[in-house]
Design a protein around this motif. Structure first.
Motif, short mmCIF file in Angstrom:
data_model
loop_
_atom_site.label_atom_id
_atom_site.label_comp_id
_atom_site.label_asym_id
_atom_site.label_seq_id
_atom_site.Cartn_x
_atom_site.Cartn_y
_atom_site.Cartn_z
N ALA A 85 0.82 -1.21 0.00
CA ALA A 85 0.00 0.00 0.00
C ALA A 85 0.86 1.26 0.00
O ALA A 85 0.38 2.34 -0.37
N HIS A 86 2.11 1.14 0.41
CA HIS A 86 2.99 2.31 0.54
C HIS A 86 4.17 2.30 -0.42
O HIS A 86 4.88 3.31 -0.52
N ALA A 87 4.40 1.20 -1.12
CA ALA A 87 5.53 1.10 -2.05
C ALA A 87 5.02 0.85 -3.46
O ALA A 87 3.92 0.31 -3.64
N PRO A 88 5.78 1.23 -4.48
CA PRO A 88 5.36 0.96 -5.86
C PRO A 88 5.09 -0.53 -6.06
O PRO A 88 5.81 -1.39 -5.55
N SER A 89 4.05 -0.84 -6.82
CA SER A 89 3.63 -2.23 -6.99
C SER A 89 4.72 -3.07 -7.66
O SER A 89 4.92 -4.23 -7.31
N GLY A 90 5.43 -2.49 -8.63
CA GLY A 90 6.48 -3.23 -9.31
C GLY A 90 7.63 -3.60 -8.38
O GLY A 90 8.11 -4.73 -8.39
#
Length: 293
Positions: A85-90
């Protein structure tokens, strides 16, 4: 293209895209509530799918089954969903999938006492270096997605993955005492119960929050996580595990993160620069060494 090759491509696509709905839905609801809802639904469906085999759990296996379920699903996905939820999905996908072989090597050493060879030490060193590149810019205040908790998010994903690997290694002694689907369905259902407890303790959950799970865009994201991520993905993985073995089935870890990065950059405008590329390359190299027969 063979049927299994087509299924492998679908598996890579499905699991590569699962981080995207987590990221999108978490902007509208609690990531812990989202994880709990996913596994309540998936656990119930898997138990129904197991049918009579759901009762084929040896009494002596229950303590370890419960303990590993809390690691593999409760702890893993609580940290994973909060981190995603807080970091880029990739980047979340890279940290999650590429570290599984590395954490597994360490868990096997600590739990089963298996020796860490020079090749495995190289894999651990490369994986650590790769994580260093991913975290370096963020800890120094460099380019990121703009979320102040991004570095903590990636750390949370890494720790959740470690919990998963420890639970997976601890599951080995009971894995041969029951059907694979029985083990997976009970671990999912018990893990869901644990996620419910964690969510109720840490998050406000009322009528409004539960209704939010049925609203746009949370509802379609949840449906994708359950239908594609859990049911379709798991079914394909079990078939490939049977036909290709653990090594062949585990090759999704090299393809799915690439799909996750492309989707994140194109659909969510997530950053992915030179530091991330170097970190990802080092981690994929580490995973390849660790998975080598």
């Amino acid at each position: 293209m063979s049927r299994n090759a087509a299924l492998f491509a679908l598996l890579c696509l499905v699991w590569g895209l699962t981080f995207l709905p987590v990221r999108i839905a978490s902007a509208h609801t609690s990531p812990l509530l989202l994880a709990a809802a996913r596994f309540v639904i998936a656990g119930g469906l898997l138990l129904l799918w197991a049918g009579r085999d759901a009762g084929r759990v040896p009494p002596a296996a229950w303590p370890r089954l419960i303990g590993t379920a809390l690691l593999v699903n409760t702890a893993n996905y609580a940290f994973l969903f909060w981190g995603a939820a807080h970091a880029p999905s990739g980047l979340s996908a890279i940290v999650n999938m590429a570290t599984i072989p590395i954490w597994t090597l360490i868990a096997v050493r600590l739990i089963e006492g298996e020796a860490i060879t020079g090749r495995r030490l190289l894999a651990i060193a490369l994986g650590t270096a790769g994580l260093g590149f991913l975290f370096g810019q963020r800890l120094s205040g460099g380019v990121g997605s703009g979320d102040a908790l991004e570095a903590w998010g990636l750390a949370s994903v890494a720790f959740g993955t470690l919990c998963y690997c420890i639970g997976a290694v601890l599951s080995r002694p009971i894995a041969g005492t029951m059907p694979t689907l029985t083990l997976a369905s009970w671990q999912t259902a018990i893990g869901a119960a644990g996620l419910i407890v964690v969510t109720l303790v840490l998050e406000p959950v009322g009528t409004a929050e539960l209704a939010g799970l049925l609203a746009w865009p949370v509802a379609p994201a949840l449906a994708f996580l359950v239908g594609a991520g859990s049911l379709i993905g798991f079914t394909i993985f079990i078939r490939l595990l049977r036909d290709w073995g653990a090594f062949g089935a585990g090759l999704y870890a090299f393809v799915s993160p690439v799909i996750a990065v492309i989707a994140g950059v194109l659909l969510l405008d997530e950053p992915f620069g030179r530091s991330e590329a170097i970190g990802a390359a080092l981690m994929f190299a580490a995973a390849a060494i660790a998975l080598r027969r």
